[in-house]
Design an enzyme around this catalytic site. Structure first.
Site, PDB file in Angstrom:
ATOM      1  N   SER A 241       0.873  -1.168   0.000  1.00 16.28           N
ATOM      2  CA  SER A 241       0.000   0.000   0.000  1.00 16.28           C
ATOM      3  C   SER A 241       0.909   1.217   0.000  1.00 16.28           C
ATOM      4  CB  SER A 241      -0.934  -0.035   1.221  1.00 16.28           C
ATOM      5  OG  SER A 241      -1.803   1.070   1.228  1.00 16.28           O
TER       6      SER A 241
ATOM      7  N   TYR B  90      -4.393   7.648  -7.048  1.00 10.97           N
ATOM      8  CA  TYR B  90      -3.365   6.809  -6.414  1.00 10.97           C
ATOM      9  C   TYR B  90      -3.794   6.451  -4.995  1.00 10.97           C
ATOM     10  CZ  TYR B  90       1.237   5.207  -4.808  1.00 10.97           C
ATOM     11  OH  TYR B  90       2.281   4.463  -4.308  1.00 10.97           O
TER      12      TYR B  90
ATOM     13  N   LYS C 129      -4.485   2.705  -3.327  1.00 15.07           N
ATOM     14  CA  LYS C 129      -3.717   2.231  -2.176  1.00 15.07           C
ATOM     15  C   LYS C 129      -4.615   1.894  -0.976  1.00 15.07           C
ATOM     16  CE  LYS C 129      -0.736   1.494  -4.219  1.00 15.07           C
ATOM     17  NZ  LYS C 129       0.236   0.376  -4.311  1.00 15.07           N
TER      18      LYS C 129
END
Length: 335
Positions: free
Chosen positions: A173, A199, A203
């Site tokens: 992550s 993004y 994650k």
């Protein structure tokens, strides 16, 4: 549980400081040559953290299956490692679910043993785009492709678990998961794309997937961790502007927090091998330890997870939506 590495991370002093490398984790765990007969699968092994993770875990004596989109680049980067009969390269383009299925089939045709699965590959802050299957690039690459890959390899992981070493899944992550939850109404971010928000969403998906794997399969001896490797100057930064890179390089806090690639792979290797983690999972790791919740008092770059990291209902919802998106049916055994 307090990690033996907690104290050494309290006063970082930049890449190459006293914080452990991936190889040091293997040595500290006394695992050099001890994983003969075990199989490890790592995605993204043509550069950066994937290469350092592979190099460290190779010293355990395990058999490695390493994936890359470009195998010639991987061979060049991995060097002598690829000459070993214990190292196998598999082509994998996370931009394509067809490639994921082909890679999984190729792996399972060679072995049914899989003790550790490491979802390392990823992209960051890309220009807006779509994968071959029509998904937002970062969601499709970082989350959905790995989600499908795990599900295709799950039977091997479950079959390979043992009382002496439960099978493990490690999903990379990022601190950036704190930037965004999942946009349920517009998961592909059509018309509202933001590179860092996308993004962050991907994650958060990585973190929730690890938690949900633990919830569903932990009792069967398959455990999962999500990890934040730390700031590392790798190819992941390729889509950042020169101004963004300059800002990072001039931030005194970040300069000290940043790690070398060898150090950046340490938390991955700790998650994959540490005896202290045997038989447990479903936690977010950072700096080779189970980390606490982030608070504003910790500062922008402080360690810790977002308030939504352990939202069990949202991670179940993501699992169901992800199954639908990659074309899988709910496992009848899963509740």
């Amino acid at each position: 549980m307090t990690s033996q590495y907690a104290a050494i991370h309290t006063n970082p002093n930049g890449p190459g400081d006293a914080r452990p490398t991936a190889l040091q984790i293997v040595q500290n765990e006394n695992l050099s040559g001890k994983f003969h007969g075990k199989t490890i699968f790592i995605t993204g092994c043509s550069s950066g953290l994937g290469v350092e993770t592979a190099k460290a875990l190779y010293t355990t004596g395990a058999t490695l299956y390493l994936t890359a989109r470009g195998l010639s680049k991987a061979r060049k980067t991995l060097g002598n490692l690829v000459e070993s009969p214990r190292v196998h390269l598999l082509e994998l383009d996370l931009n394509s679910l067809e490639s994921v299925r082909k890679c999984a089939a190729e792996f399972l045709a060679q072995t049914q043993t899989l003790n550790i699965f490491i979802a390392n590959a990823g992209v960051m802050a890309t220009p807006e785009g779509r994968t071959k299957d029509g998904f937002e690039t970062q969601l499709g690459t970082n989350h959905l492709a790995h989600f499908l890959l795990f599900n295709l390899l799950r039977s091997a992981l479950l079959a390979s678990t043992s009382p002496g070493f439960n099978s493990r899944v490690v999903i990379l992550s990022s601190i950036a998961h704190r930037n965004a939850e999942v946009n349920w109404d517009n998961i592909n971010l059509d018309g509202e794309y933001d590179a860092w928000g996308a993004y962050g969403q991907s994650k958060t998906c990585n973190l929730w997937t690890a938690n949900e794997i633990e919830r569903q399969y932990g009792s069967q001896g398959l455990h999962a961790w999500s990890i934040q490797p730390g700031g590392v100057a790798t190819g992941l930064l390729q889509h950042m502007s020169e101004d963004e890179k300059a800002d990072m390089g001039s931030d005194p806090t970040l300069v000290k927090i940043f790690k070398s690639p060898e150090q950046g792979a340490a938390t991955t290797v700790w998650a994959a091998t540490a005896k202290a983690l045997e038989g447990i999972g479903g936690k977010y790791l950072e700096d080779c330890q189970i980390i606490k919740a982030w608070t504003e008092a910790d500062g922008q770059w402080g360690p810790g997870y977002a308030s939504w990291a352990y939202d069990s209902e949202k991670q179940k919802k993501l699992w169901a939506k992800s199954l639908e998106m990659v074309g899988l049916k709910e496992d009848a055994q899963v509740r």
